[in-house]
Design a protein around this motif. Structure first.
Motif, PDB file in Angstrom:
ATOM      1  N   MET A  65       0.829  -1.205   0.000  1.00 39.18           N
ATOM      2  CA  MET A  65       0.000   0.000   0.000  1.00 39.18           C
ATOM      3  C   MET A  65       0.862   1.254   0.000  1.00 39.18           C
ATOM      4  SD  MET A  65      -3.264  -0.493  -0.225  1.00 39.18           S
ATOM      5  CE  MET A  65      -4.181   0.799   0.622  1.00 39.18           C
ATOM      6  N   ASP A  66       1.978   1.223   0.701  1.00 37.63           N
ATOM      7  CA  ASP A  66       2.889   2.370   0.717  1.00 37.63           C
ATOM      8  C   ASP A  66       3.548   2.586  -0.639  1.00 37.63           C
ATOM      9  OD1 ASP A  66       2.343   2.950   3.345  1.00 37.63           O
ATOM     10  OD2 ASP A  66       4.083   1.882   4.145  1.00 37.63           O
ATOM     11  N   GLN A  67       3.705   1.516  -1.401  1.00 36.97           N
ATOM     12  CA  GLN A  67       4.459   1.579  -2.657  1.00 36.97           C
ATOM     13  C   GLN A  67       3.567   1.462  -3.895  1.00 36.97           C
ATOM     14  OE1 GLN A  67       7.342  -1.610  -2.445  1.00 36.97           O
ATOM     15  NE2 GLN A  67       7.930  -1.073  -0.349  1.00 36.97           N
ATOM     16  N   ARG A  68       2.271   1.495  -3.715  1.00 42.02           N
ATOM     17  CA  ARG A  68       1.398   1.129  -4.837  1.00 42.02           C
ATOM     18  C   ARG A  68       1.512   2.060  -6.031  1.00 42.02           C
ATOM     19  NH1 ARG A  68      -4.436   2.965  -2.412  1.00 42.02           N
ATOM     20  NH2 ARG A  68      -3.580   4.478  -0.959  1.00 42.02           N
ATOM     21  N   ARG A  91      -8.423   2.312  -0.846  1.00 41.14           N
ATOM     22  CA  ARG A  91      -7.608   1.207  -1.364  1.00 41.14           C
ATOM     23  C   ARG A  91      -7.477   1.263  -2.886  1.00 41.14           C
ATOM     24  NH1 ARG A  91     -11.010  -3.695   0.982  1.00 41.14           N
ATOM     25  NH2 ARG A  91     -12.579  -2.391  -0.060  1.00 41.14           N
ATOM     26  N   LEU A  92      -8.251   2.134  -3.503  1.00 39.27           N
ATOM     27  CA  LEU A  92      -8.312   2.212  -4.956  1.00 39.27           C
ATOM     28  C   LEU A  92      -7.251   3.161  -5.500  1.00 39.27           C
ATOM     29  CD1 LEU A  92      -9.942   1.519  -7.560  1.00 39.27           C
ATOM     30  CD2 LEU A  92     -11.328   3.541  -7.058  1.00 39.27           C
ATOM     31  N   LEU A  93      -6.624   2.752  -6.586  1.00 37.70           N
ATOM     32  CA  LEU A  93      -5.705   3.609  -7.332  1.00 37.70           C
ATOM     33  C   LEU A  93      -6.283   3.763  -8.736  1.00 37.70           C
ATOM     34  CD1 LEU A  93      -2.992   5.042  -6.763  1.00 37.70           C
ATOM     35  CD2 LEU A  93      -1.856   3.106  -7.865  1.00 37.70           C
ATOM     36  N   ILE A  94      -6.567   4.991  -9.122  1.00 32.96           N
ATOM     37  CA  ILE A  94      -7.177   5.281 -10.416  1.00 32.96           C
ATOM     38  C   ILE A  94      -6.059   5.736 -11.350  1.00 32.96           C
ATOM     39  CG2 ILE A  94      -8.854   6.737 -11.619  1.00 32.96           C
ATOM     40  CD1 ILE A  94     -10.290   6.918  -8.827  1.00 32.96           C
TER      41      ILE A  94
END
Length: 270
Positions: A65-68, A91-94
């Motif tokens: 999560m820190d590196q996503r 939690r989502l990365l767009i």
């Protein structure tokens, strides 16, 4: 790549998934990849984004999560990416990728998170049976429109829109009309036709007759047009309410009469 029971995908989408799956398989921190949205429903076309769920081993989740953002940049030509707090999903990365140019939604979860979900995702890859073991015990629970919640609010919203119309705040009215289509009319129409209530998505395909009527809620920047669009919202809501209302629905008759009368009073003064 061998995807499970999926129709043929556009070349760009298949190319991206091929590449992403290779990256994930080679990274021991990841235990699987699943997909929802149009990939799950089999409706992916060249304009579709991809809704993907990257499943991380429990012991590596905090670090991933820190590196996503850095990870997502390593998975393709990332043009821009940001987290999804604005849609209530941190939690989502767009992401917007290039070569191929695609919108990709990447959600990072642990396997246990799959127990609570709004749809049953299709598993694209997993180590062993870790994803299917997490999915199979429970059922998906997609939030549905609450008729009483809507009825309690709808006539207050109509009064609000009429006030904005009377004051000449037409941008506010146009914004209101979009809100009602997204939160009330679209979902109710989709549910009435046996579809999940996803705003106004694919409305033209799934409920074409209703979509034709909904065009009357799209106003020009003009007071008369805005007033007529609000009236059309009222008419369509009444029809949908009558079609879907449970027996126990408490109809706000007094609020309905007062707000609709006020709307017509404002329109007559224009």
């Amino acid at each position: 790549m061998s995807l499970p029971a999926l129709p043929p995908l556009p070349e760009a989408h298949e190319q991206f998934l091929d590449s992403l799956l290779k990256h994930l398989r080679d990274d021991e921190r990841f235990v699987g990849l699943a997909a929802g949205g149009s990939l799950l429903s089999g409706t992916v076309d060249e304009y579709s984004d991809l809704d993907l769920i990257s499943v991380v081993a429990d012991e590596h989740y905090a670090a991933v999560m820190d590196q996503r953002l850095q990870l997502s940049a390593a998975w393709g030509t990332l043009l821009s990416g940001f987290t999804g707090e604005h849609v209530g999903e941190p939690r989502l990365l767009i992401c917007l990728y290039d070569n191929p140019l695609l919108h990709i939604d990447l959600k990072f979860v642990v396997a246990a998170d799959l127990a609570e979900r709004i749809e049953d995702p299709v598993v694209l890859w997993q180590r062993g049976t870790v994803l299917t073991d997490a999915i199979e015990p429970g059922d998906a629970d997609h939030p549905m429109p609450d008729p009483q919640w809507i009825e309690d609010r709808f006539w207050v919203w109509i009064h609000y829109a009429a006030g904005k119309l009377g004051r000449g705040e037409l941008f506010e009215v146009v914004d209101f009309l979009s809100f009602v289509r997204e939160r009330v009319l679209g979902p109710l129409a989709l549910v009435s036709a046996g579809h999940l209530p996803r705003g106004v998505r694919r409305l033209e395909t799934n409920v074409p007759d209703f979509a034709a009527e909904l065009r009357g809620t799209v106003a020009a920047y003009d007071a008369t047009s805005c007033g007529e669009a609000i009236v059309q919202c009222v008419r369509l809501y009444r029809e949908l309410r009558d079609r879907l209302a449970p027996a126990e629905l408490v109809r706000r008759h007094d609020a309905e009469r007062a707000s609709v009368a006020y709307l017509h009073q404002v329109m007559a003064a224009k």
